[in-house]
Design a protein around this motif. Sequence first.
Motif, PDB file in Angstrom:
ATOM      1  N   ASP A 164      57.519  68.141   9.472  1.00  0.00           N
ATOM      2  CA  ASP A 164      58.783  67.496   9.844  1.00  0.00           C
ATOM      3  C   ASP A 164      58.794  66.126   9.161  1.00  0.00           C
ATOM      4  OD1 ASP A 164      60.724  67.873  12.728  1.00  0.00           O
ATOM      5  OD2 ASP A 164      60.881  66.085  11.457  1.00  0.00           O
TER       6      ASP A 164
ATOM      7  N   ARG B 238      64.758  62.882  12.398  1.00  0.00           N
ATOM      8  CA  ARG B 238      65.329  62.995  13.748  1.00  0.00           C
ATOM      9  C   ARG B 238      64.282  63.466  14.753  1.00  0.00           C
ATOM     10  NH1 ARG B 238      71.006  63.962  14.328  1.00  0.00           N
ATOM     11  NH2 ARG B 238      70.395  65.232  16.081  1.00  0.00           N
TER      12      ARG B 238
ATOM     13  N   LEU C  79      63.250  75.525  10.503  1.00  0.00           N
ATOM     14  CA  LEU C  79      64.306  74.888  11.290  1.00  0.00           C
ATOM     15  C   LEU C  79      64.702  73.519  10.747  1.00  0.00           C
ATOM     16  CD1 LEU C  79      62.692  76.870  13.369  1.00  0.00           C
ATOM     17  CD2 LEU C  79      64.002  75.657  15.090  1.00  0.00           C
TER      18      LEU C  79
ATOM     19  N   TYR D 183      78.326  72.155   6.052  1.00  0.00           N
ATOM     20  CA  TYR D 183      77.114  72.545   6.790  1.00  0.00           C
ATOM     21  C   TYR D 183      77.000  74.073   6.891  1.00  0.00           C
ATOM     22  CZ  TYR D 183      74.277  73.419  10.996  1.00  0.00           C
ATOM     23  OH  TYR D 183      73.355  73.911  11.895  1.00  0.00           O
TER      24      TYR D 183
HETATM   25  N1  LIG Z   1      71.428  72.764  18.011  1.00  0.00           N
HETATM   26  C1  LIG Z   1      72.273  73.751  17.749  1.00  0.00           C
HETATM   27  O1  LIG Z   1      73.206  74.014  18.494  1.00  0.00           O
HETATM   28  C2  LIG Z   1      72.103  74.608  16.502  1.00  0.00           C
HETATM   29  C3  LIG Z   1      73.027  75.627  16.268  1.00  0.00           C
HETATM   30  C4  LIG Z   1      72.879  76.406  15.142  1.00  0.00           C
HETATM   31  C5  LIG Z   1      71.820  76.198  14.274  1.00  0.00           C
HETATM   32  N2  LIG Z   1      70.944  75.189  14.524  1.00  0.00           N
HETATM   33  C6  LIG Z   1      69.839  74.992  13.570  1.00  0.00           C
HETATM   34  O2  LIG Z   1      68.609  74.962  14.271  1.00  0.00           O
HETATM   35  C7  LIG Z   1      67.704  74.075  13.603  1.00  0.00           C
HETATM   36  C8  LIG Z   1      67.144  73.055  14.580  1.00  0.00           C
HETATM   37  O3  LIG Z   1      68.214  72.262  15.070  1.00  0.00           O
HETATM   38  P1  LIG Z   1      68.029  71.184  16.238  1.00  0.00           P
HETATM   39  O4  LIG Z   1      69.254  71.218  17.066  1.00  0.00           O
HETATM   40  O5  LIG Z   1      66.716  71.356  16.883  1.00  0.00           O
HETATM   41  O6  LIG Z   1      68.079  69.837  15.405  1.00  0.00           O
HETATM   42  P2  LIG Z   1      67.022  68.625  15.300  1.00  0.00           P
HETATM   43  O7  LIG Z   1      67.674  67.577  14.444  1.00  0.00           O
HETATM   44  O8  LIG Z   1      66.542  68.228  16.634  1.00  0.00           O
HETATM   45  O9  LIG Z   1      65.830  69.304  14.495  1.00  0.00           O
HETATM   46  C9  LIG Z   1      65.783  69.314  13.094  1.00  0.00           C
HETATM   47  C10 LIG Z   1      64.446  68.756  12.677  1.00  0.00           C
HETATM   48  O10 LIG Z   1      64.353  68.805  11.258  1.00  0.00           O
HETATM   49  C11 LIG Z   1      63.770  67.603  10.798  1.00  0.00           C
HETATM   50  N3  LIG Z   1      64.231  67.393   9.431  1.00  0.00           N
HETATM   51  C12 LIG Z   1      65.457  67.035   9.011  1.00  0.00           C
HETATM   52  N4  LIG Z   1      65.477  66.948   7.677  1.00  0.00           N
HETATM   53  C13 LIG Z   1      64.236  67.260   7.243  1.00  0.00           C
HETATM   54  C14 LIG Z   1      63.618  67.345   5.968  1.00  0.00           C
HETATM   55  N5  LIG Z   1      64.306  67.059   4.861  1.00  0.00           N
HETATM   56  N6  LIG Z   1      62.320  67.707   5.892  1.00  0.00           N
HETATM   57  C15 LIG Z   1      61.597  67.985   7.014  1.00  0.00           C
HETATM   58  N7  LIG Z   1      62.127  67.894   8.252  1.00  0.00           N
HETATM   59  C16 LIG Z   1      63.429  67.547   8.352  1.00  0.00           C
HETATM   60  C17 LIG Z   1      64.261  66.538  11.754  1.00  0.00           C
HETATM   61  O11 LIG Z   1      63.398  65.399  11.787  1.00  0.00           O
HETATM   62  C18 LIG Z   1      64.251  67.287  13.074  1.00  0.00           C
HETATM   63  O12 LIG Z   1      63.006  67.142  13.747  1.00  0.00           O
HETATM   64  C19 LIG Z   1      68.466  73.481  12.442  1.00  0.00           C
HETATM   65  O13 LIG Z   1      68.183  74.243  11.283  1.00  0.00           O
HETATM   66  C20 LIG Z   1      69.911  73.671  12.838  1.00  0.00           C
HETATM   67  O14 LIG Z   1      70.774  73.737  11.712  1.00  0.00           O
HETATM   68  C21 LIG Z   1      71.057  74.379  15.606  1.00  0.00           C
END
Ligand SMILES: NC(=O)c1ccc[n+]([C@@H]2O[C@H](COP(=O)([O-])OP(=O)(O)OC[C@H]3O[C@@H](n4cnc5c(N)ncnc54)[C@H](O)[C@@H]3O)[C@@H](O)[C@H]2O)c1
Length: 397
Positions: free
Chosen positions: A116, A120, A158, A226
């Motif tokens: 990570d 975030r 993720l 996105y």
């Molecule tokens: N939360 C939702 O409702 C939802 C819905 C559909 C899809 N998703 C997908 O699920 C996944 C997780 O989402 P979340 O809600 O836990 O978000 P989140 O922001 O809490 O988690 C994403 C993580 O990715 C890390 N990150 C971001 N850019 C990065 C990079 N370049 N290299 C390494 N790490 C990186 C961030 O530090 C964070 O810890 C994402 O792929 C998101 O698109 C989430």
Amino acid sequence: MPVRFRYGSFTLEEKRVRLATAQGCPPLWVRLDRKIPYPVDQVRSITLLAEGARLFIKVTAEVPVATYPPGAEPDPDRTALRSSNMRILVTGGAGFIGSHLTDAFVAGGDEVTVLDDLSRGRPGRLDPSIALHKVSITDAPALRAVVESVRPELICHLAAQIDVRVSVDAPADDAVVNVVGTVNVLEAARAVGARVLFASTGGAIYGVDAPVPTSEDVLPGPEAPYGTAKYCAEQYLGLYNRLYGTRHAALRLANVYGPRQDPAGEAGVVGIFCGRAFRGERPTVFGDGHQTRDYVYVGDVADAFVAAARTDRPGVWNVGTGHETSVRELIDLLGHASGRDLDPEYVPARPGELQRSALANDSAARDLGWTPRTTVADGLAAVYAWVADGSPDRAGR
Ligand SMILES: NC(=O)c1ccc[n+]([C@@H]2O[C@H](COP(=O)([O-])OP(=O)(O)OC[C@H]3O[C@@H](n4cnc5c(N)ncnc54)[C@H](O)[C@@H]3O)[C@@H](O)[C@H]2O)c1
């Protein structure tokens, strides 16, 4: 980067553990800061991890997977999932969903490593025994070095730029992380023969005209960069499956909510409303409040990933409840959970927002044996309790 020592045999006591190698080196007694949270007969292996001046032990035990929501009685059905001891790398594992997922895998007996960039994510969300590599998926050589050192059998991908509005303002930056970053993950996975499970979106991939609830065979028509980037990344997964015979798969997540969520993501509204209700403030509703979303609890999403990890099937599956919940219904449910009389403030609708959204989940039920278990009322109550508890990073397992 942590150094690992595996021990062939061990003796476990309440506050200390005796480790002995198979090669007959003298045994090592390690005093523990806290009690191991498993009965001794469930413990299958112990690894000593040295990271700088810090020492951890990693305990793998055969236990039932986590139950959700927090405080719920153990569900006998969930004890069917047993340890498979896979080596798993979770990108974005310090994030909201990723940290719940690592907990689910650890509880299932898998060996989990997190990558990570902490843009975030927060290390405090992770079990202290989990090795965390602070690396961006956009840095292909660094990513590959981690993947080659961990040699995972499975990569749950993720890590992402998750903010739809940021993707509209800076589509190229979004594509660098969500498209190029995913290609980097696929290439690193190819180097070690790992399967990839990708967190795609169901809430932002289907168009305004899609029938509701929407099934996977409806052609995506994303309304923002996105969703376009996620769809493009899915296409790369399919391409790799055709080119290299891999078994990569994508889960299209609905609006995920639960404890540990920052209030800025796709479903941040639940956290925002709970926070406002707790502070005695009025929730702000954009539009008339009749717009609907499919709110799926984070523990159920973690279960869907675990189910997909155990099946080894390639595919694309919606992960949602199949039910629409309107913003007005959400506020009513929150009124019950908080015991407060909430009086929402209505402001003009934001342009480009979908009026209705829900995901059909029949394919995941049929292929993965997965169905969500947490009602919106129960999940919302869990989030409200978490907010009232001060929003701790390690809550809600
Ligand atoms: N939360 C939702 O409702 C939802 C819905 C559909 C899809 N998703 C997908 O699920 C996944 C997780 O989402 P979340 O809600 O836990 O978000 P989140 O922001 O809490 O988690 C994403 C993580 O990715 C890390 N990150 C971001 N850019 C990065 C990079 N370049 N290299 C390494 N790490 C990186 C961030 O530090 C964070 O810890 C994402 O792929 C998101 O698109 C989430």
